[in-house]
Every structure is written in structure tokens, then in C-alpha cells.
Design a protein around this motif. Structure first.
Motif, PDB file in Angstrom:
ATOM      1  N   LEU A 342     -18.457  31.823  53.656  1.00  0.00           N
ATOM      2  CA  LEU A 342     -17.742  32.565  52.625  1.00  0.00           C
ATOM      3  C   LEU A 342     -17.607  34.042  52.978  1.00  0.00           C
ATOM      4  CD1 LEU A 342     -19.270  31.025  49.358  1.00  0.00           C
ATOM      5  CD2 LEU A 342     -17.041  30.557  50.393  1.00  0.00           C
ATOM      6  N   ALA A 343     -18.638  34.600  53.622  1.00  0.00           N
ATOM      7  CA  ALA A 343     -18.621  36.026  53.929  1.00  0.00           C
ATOM      8  C   ALA A 343     -17.852  36.363  55.204  1.00  0.00           C
ATOM      9  CB  ALA A 343     -20.060  36.536  54.048  1.00  0.00           C
ATOM     10  N   HIS A 344     -17.857  35.461  56.190  1.00  0.00           N
ATOM     11  CA  HIS A 344     -17.311  35.820  57.500  1.00  0.00           C
ATOM     12  C   HIS A 344     -16.322  34.809  58.073  1.00  0.00           C
ATOM     13  CE1 HIS A 344     -20.291  39.070  57.839  1.00  0.00           C
ATOM     14  NE2 HIS A 344     -21.164  38.214  57.346  1.00  0.00           N
ATOM     15  N   GLY A 345     -16.122  33.669  57.414  1.00  0.00           N
ATOM     16  CA  GLY A 345     -15.188  32.674  57.927  1.00  0.00           C
ATOM     17  C   GLY A 345     -13.748  33.030  57.611  1.00  0.00           C
ATOM     18  N   GLU A 346     -12.823  32.419  58.332  1.00  0.00           N
ATOM     19  CA  GLU A 346     -11.396  32.655  58.122  1.00  0.00           C
ATOM     20  C   GLU A 346     -10.835  31.612  57.162  1.00  0.00           C
ATOM     21  OE1 GLU A 346      -9.296  32.952  61.860  1.00  0.00           O
ATOM     22  OE2 GLU A 346     -11.164  33.567  62.840  1.00  0.00           O
ATOM     23  N   PRO A 347     -10.140  32.023  56.120  1.00  0.00           N
ATOM     24  CA  PRO A 347      -9.580  31.064  55.156  1.00  0.00           C
ATOM     25  C   PRO A 347      -8.480  30.215  55.791  1.00  0.00           C
ATOM     26  CG  PRO A 347      -9.672  33.288  54.237  1.00  0.00           C
ATOM     27  CD  PRO A 347      -9.931  33.421  55.702  1.00  0.00           C
ATOM     28  N   VAL A 348      -8.417  28.951  55.363  1.00  0.00           N
ATOM     29  CA  VAL A 348      -7.347  28.047  55.796  1.00  0.00           C
ATOM     30  C   VAL A 348      -6.819  27.298  54.575  1.00  0.00           C
ATOM     31  CG1 VAL A 348      -8.326  27.706  58.110  1.00  0.00           C
ATOM     32  CG2 VAL A 348      -8.949  26.145  56.268  1.00  0.00           C
ATOM     33  N   ASP A 349      -5.609  26.787  54.695  1.00  0.00           N
ATOM     34  CA  ASP A 349      -5.023  25.963  53.641  1.00  0.00           C
ATOM     35  C   ASP A 349      -5.245  24.494  53.970  1.00  0.00           C
ATOM     36  OD1 ASP A 349      -4.011  28.122  52.169  1.00  0.00           O
ATOM     37  OD2 ASP A 349      -2.234  28.238  53.454  1.00  0.00           O
ATOM     38  N   ASP A 350      -5.595  23.729  52.953  1.00  0.00           N
ATOM     39  CA  ASP A 350      -5.802  22.293  53.126  1.00  0.00           C
ATOM     40  C   ASP A 350      -5.202  21.562  51.930  1.00  0.00           C
ATOM     41  OD1 ASP A 350      -6.681  19.748  53.790  1.00  0.00           O
ATOM     42  OD2 ASP A 350      -8.681  20.062  52.956  1.00  0.00           O
ATOM     43  N   PRO A 351      -3.899  21.300  51.954  1.00  0.00           N
ATOM     44  CA  PRO A 351      -3.259  20.641  50.813  1.00  0.00           C
ATOM     45  C   PRO A 351      -3.792  19.242  50.550  1.00  0.00           C
ATOM     46  CG  PRO A 351      -1.625  21.608  52.298  1.00  0.00           C
ATOM     47  CD  PRO A 351      -2.940  21.648  53.004  1.00  0.00           C
ATOM     48  N   GLN A 352      -4.389  18.592  51.566  1.00  0.00           N
ATOM     49  CA  GLN A 352      -4.847  17.217  51.418  1.00  0.00           C
ATOM     50  C   GLN A 352      -6.283  17.097  50.936  1.00  0.00           C
ATOM     51  OE1 GLN A 352      -2.471  14.927  51.930  1.00  0.00           O
ATOM     52  NE2 GLN A 352      -1.148  16.661  52.447  1.00  0.00           N
ATOM     53  N   GLY A 353      -6.995  18.227  50.789  1.00  0.00           N
ATOM     54  CA  GLY A 353      -8.404  18.129  50.408  1.00  0.00           C
ATOM     55  C   GLY A 353      -8.995  19.449  49.983  1.00  0.00           C
ATOM     56  N   GLY A 354     -10.314  19.575  50.200  1.00  0.00           N
ATOM     57  CA  GLY A 354     -11.027  20.740  49.709  1.00  0.00           C
ATOM     58  C   GLY A 354     -11.583  21.650  50.775  1.00  0.00           C
ATOM     59  N   LEU A 355     -11.031  21.612  51.970  1.00  0.00           N
ATOM     60  CA  LEU A 355     -11.496  22.497  53.035  1.00  0.00           C
ATOM     61  C   LEU A 355     -10.880  23.883  52.848  1.00  0.00           C
ATOM     62  CD1 LEU A 355     -11.211  20.007  56.038  1.00  0.00           C
ATOM     63  CD2 LEU A 355     -13.193  20.492  54.586  1.00  0.00           C
ATOM     64  N   THR A 356     -11.689  24.909  53.058  1.00  0.00           N
ATOM     65  CA  THR A 356     -11.235  26.268  52.740  1.00  0.00           C
ATOM     66  C   THR A 356     -11.352  27.261  53.888  1.00  0.00           C
ATOM     67  OG1 THR A 356     -13.453  26.852  51.913  1.00  0.00           O
ATOM     68  CG2 THR A 356     -11.858  25.967  50.314  1.00  0.00           C
TER      69      THR A 356
END
Length: 489
Positions: A342-356
Motif C-alpha cells: 500500500l505504501a510503495h507498490g504501483e497501482p494497477v487496474d483489474d476489472p476482472q477482480g480485486g487486484l490493486t
């Protein structure tokens, strides 16, 4: 293997799928090459020729069989069992290093000259690095042709070809069909896919026990980076050209794989990492045969044969997670990792699920404030030390790593003890003989089975399990009712 003519002939005549990927059979009268388990009637022995790689068969003028698709067989287990130059080179080629940096890039990753690598691969595999990479590009192209609606020009460059002409010539030469003909033949059986996804089948050698394999991945999953959804393990992937999301679902005879990539040039590397994650190129028959010789392990092997070692798609990520997991519960390790994400990862879009998010890079983690970590001070020091070493690429944990050198460098870091070195060797480096005699769960299982429970005595007892001690660990861990051993529902 390919030099043992009598054994190869017997394998072909019995259509033994255990040897798929170990060698390839070329037929002089037809000009094609097959996997040993090809369903067509076997040729006469005098018409067979055996090659250690698809690339070697192609270089000798043979084309791939349209029936058994030898290019899609599981990879040789040798490249994940060994740590010599050839095995390291093959792991890097599978990861797409030549497509990204050419043979000089491969040589730089291995620390040898291009001439030395060329000579070694030719001696053992009958083909040099460029021919091996070409065979891999042809397989990648076939996957894209048959599983996507992409224009052929896009497929050519995504598969690593330098030009459309080279792509067309290679596909015709290897498969005896033009790219458009390949697509036409596959159109009736193409799996359905949503926009932007590729649906693939990842083969493996049977048997395969999915329980601990998927159970371990899901029980230790970092929220936002990994999840279990709808009967499939899903996670984000950090790749050389971009990122992706993969969904892996166990089937009786393959792993169903759905990939969404921001850059299709990452397809080869993504497939290689997924196969490594699930240990799909293992030879379970050889492993189980040796472990079954131990009367203590035999009932465990017979109960659930084909256990694999759950590994990783990113060695640096796993090294960080191994430090976070030192002397804490699985749940606590997941919590610590989630906070870093949450503090250092890069956000991604995941329309098919809950990956962030993507798991943070080592470079990003060098900027973290140690005081912000809810860890003992000594563990904070260990974490900052290993992230700095990873950021400087001073540990050498990539697919082509020298296992002995990587172990030594890890062990030299403060706070990195034998358990951490061994678990990184097992799951990040892929050493099939890695052993964790100090692991509490392993010692508890050993004691319940009447094996020695002290690390030194257990290590001595485990000598008979070599070179498959990492697999013995999976069987011993499976005696517990920990969630890592249970297939999620």
C-alpha cells in the motif's frame, strides 16, 4: 537422454508422455519431428533420429508435427534441476533475455563470453542460443496466432521477430503452414477470451497434486497483489516491458492460464514465470520414485503423488517476503507485506477482480522509513539491508543465477540465517535440493513420523532424499493441517 537410442525407441513405441520435453523424435521419411507421446503410429526405428531440443531438430530441417505439437510439450526438467552454465542459460532464454538483449545480454547475465556459451549449448543441445531463441519465438507466435485476433504484424513483433518477413518465413519453416493457415485451423477450437486477454493451456508431466501448490500460494497471498477468486489463483506481474495480471486454474491435464498484458512482448517471459511459479517442468515420476524408497515417506507419496514446490514469479519480491516472514505467523507476514504494498507498490487496474497493486521494487523499498515498520529493530535492519543489496543487483537472484554464489551472498548479510537462505533457495532460486531443517513445521512433522527432530540429525537422515529434498519438504509439510496444504474452495 537423446543419446540412449534404445531407451528413446522404447519411449516412442510405448508413447510414454513422461519423456515429452526430454527429447524430440525426427522421422526421416516424413521430415517432421514429434514428442515421444505422439498419437500417430510410431515409425520404424531405423527411420528415427533423436534430438535434445526442438531447435536442434529444426536446424536439421525437420518441421513440427501438426498432430502432437512438440513445441508445446513441457520443458525439459533438467533446466530447473541443474545449476550449471547450460541450465542457467536455458532459464534465461526461456525468460526472453535474448529477445531483449541478444546473445550479448545473455552472456552478460551469465558472466561468460558469447563464444563459451555458444560452444556449451551446441555441445549439449545441438543448437546455439540464437536457434534456441528462434524456436521459442515460433512457439510464442503460434500461441498468439491461435489464441488472439491480433494482426499478424503485431504478433510478429510481440513474439520477438525483427521483421514480418522473418516471422512469416519462420512460421512456415517450423510448422509447414503460413500464419493465416494456422489461425484458420485453430478458429473452431479457440477458447473464448475477453478483450485484452489471452487464454492458454500450460502442460505438465503427470501426476500433479494441486493441493499444497495452490494452497501455499493462496494461504500466503499478499492482499492486492494476489487473490483466490472463482476457483483460480490470480496475481499481478511485474514484467520487463510493462505489467500484467495472470489467472491460473488447475485442470486434470493442464493449467488453464488467462493473461492480460500491457505489452505483448512480455508474453514469453510471463509464461516462463508462471511455469516456474507452479514448478510445471518438474519430473514427478523421478522425484517420487526416489522419495518412495524411504519407508517413512512412501505412504505420504502414495497418498498424494506429484507434489510440486510452490515457487515465485519474482525472486526479489520473494526475498523481501522471506525476511518479513522470519519468526512470525503466515498471517503476520501477509499483513507486513500488505502494508509495504500500500505504501510503495504501483497501482494497477483489474476489472476482472480485486487486484490493486504490483509488489514494490527493491529500488522503491530503499526509500522506506525503517521507523515506520512495525517490526523489531533487528528485522528492520535486515529488511533495509536486503532491499539495498537487491536494488544494487548484488545478490544475483534472477533466473540465470548461480545458486551457490547467491547463497553465499545471502548468508553474508546481517540477519539472514540458514532458514532464510534455504527458503529463498527453494522458492526463489528453484533449487530442488534446498532443505530447511530449522523450520518449525518441518521439525514437528519429522517428530510425528519418527524422524530425527534436531536440525543436524534430520539433515543427516535426509541425505538419502537428495537431490529432491525440497520435494520431501512438501510431503512432510503436508502432514499438518495448516492452510498451506489445503486446496482453497
Amino acid at each position: 537422454m537423446h543419446t540412449d537410442i534404445d531407451r528413446c525407441v522404447r519411449a516412442v513405441q510405448s508413447k510414454d508422455a513422461r519423456f515429452d520435453g526430454w527429447f524430440f523424435t525426427a522421422v526421416l521419411t516424413t521430415g517432421i519431428y514429434c514428442r515421444p507421446s505422439c498419437p500417430v503410429p510410431p515409425p520404424k526405428p531405423e527411420n528415427m533420429r533423436f534430438y535434445p531440443s526442438a531447435a536442434a531438430a529444426q536446424q536439421s530441417g525437420f518441421r513440427a508435427c501438426k498432430r502432437c505439437r512438440p513445441d508445446a510439450s513441457p520443458g525439459s526438467p533438467l533446466w530447473n534441476e541443474r545449476a550449471d552454465l547450460t541450465a542457467r542459460a536455458m532459464r534465461l532464454i526461456a525468460d526472453g533475455v535474448i529477445d531483449r538483449g541478444g546473445v550479448p545480454g545473455l552472456a552478460a547475465g551469465l558472466g561468460y563470453s558469447t563464444r563459451q556459451i555458444e560452444r556449451q549449448l551446441l555441445a549439449e543441445l545441438g543448437a546455439g542460443p540464437l536457434a534456441l531463441a528462434r524456436a521459442q519465438r515460433a512457439q510464442t507466435a503460434r500461441l498468439l496466432i491461435e489464441t488472439s485476433d491480433l494482426p499478424m504484424a503485431d504478433i510478429a513483433f510481440a513474439a520477438g521477430f525483427s521483421s514480418v518477413r522473418t516471422f512469416n518465413d519462420t512460421v512456415r519453416e517450423v510448422f509447414a503452414l503460413a500464419p493465416t493457415e494456422l489461425r484458420r485451423r485453430a478458429s473452431g477450437s479457440r477458447p473464448s477470451a475477453t478483450a485484452g486477454t489471452l487464454s492458454l493451456r500450460l502442460p505438465f508431466r503427470a501426476p500433479l497434486c494441486p493441493d499444497n501448490l495452490f494452497g501455499h500460494l493462496v494461504a500466503t497471498a499478499v492482499p492486492g497483489v494476489e487473490e483466490w477468486r472463482g476457483g483460480a489463483y490470480r496475481r499481478t506481474l511485474r514484467l520487463p516491458y510493462g505489467h500484467g495480471v495472470v489467472e491460473l486454474r488447475p485442470r486434470p491435464d493442464h493449467i488453464a492460464c488467462r493473461l492480460s498484458l500491457t505489452d505483448l512482448r512480455d508474453l514469453t517471459g510471463a509464461i516462463s514465470r508462471c511455469r516456474r511459479l507452479l514448478d510445471l517442468d518438474a519430473d514427478p515420476v523421478a522425484v517420487d520414485e526416489q522419495l518412495r524408497a524411504d519407508p517413512v515417506l512412501a505412504p505420504l507419496v502414495d497418498k498424494a503423488p506429484g507434489r510440486r514446490v510452490p515457487r515465485t514469479v519474482d525472486a526479489a519480491e520473494f526475498a523481501v517476503r522471506a525476511v518479513l516472514g522470519q519468526q512470525v505467523s503466515t498471517a503476520a507476514a501477509r499483513t507486513h507485506a500488505h502494508r509495504l504494498v500500500l505504501a510503495h507498490g504501483e497501482p494497477v487496474d483489474d476489472p476482472q477482480g480485486g487486484l490493486t497493486h504490483l509488489f514494490p521494487t527493491a529500488q522503491a523499498l530503499t526509500a522506506l522509513d525503517p521507523e515506520s515498520l512495525a517490526l523489531p529493530r533487528s528485522r528492520r535492519t535486515t529488511l533495509t539491508t536486503i532491499t539495498a543489496a537487491l536494488a544494487d543487483d548484488g545478490l544475483g537472484l534472477d533466473a540465470g543465477s548461480d545458486w551457490a554464489r547467491a547463497r553465499a551472498r545471502l548468508a553474508a548479510l546481517p540477519g539472514i540465517g540458514p532458514w532464510t537462505v534455504d527458503v529463498i533457495a527453494m522458492r526463489a532460486l528453484g533449487d530442488p535440493d534446498a532443505f530447511v531443517p530449522t523450520d518449525l513445521g518441518l521439525r514437528r512433522a519429522a517428530q510425528e513420523l519418527g524422524l530425527p527432530a534436531t536440525p543436524a540429525a534430520l539433515t543427516a537422515r535426509a541425505a538419502a532424499w537428495r537431490p529432491w529434498r525440497a520435494y520431501a519438504v512438501q510431503y512432510l509439510w503436508a502432514t499438518d493441517d495448516h492452510p498451506i496444504n489445503l486446496m482453497p474452495v
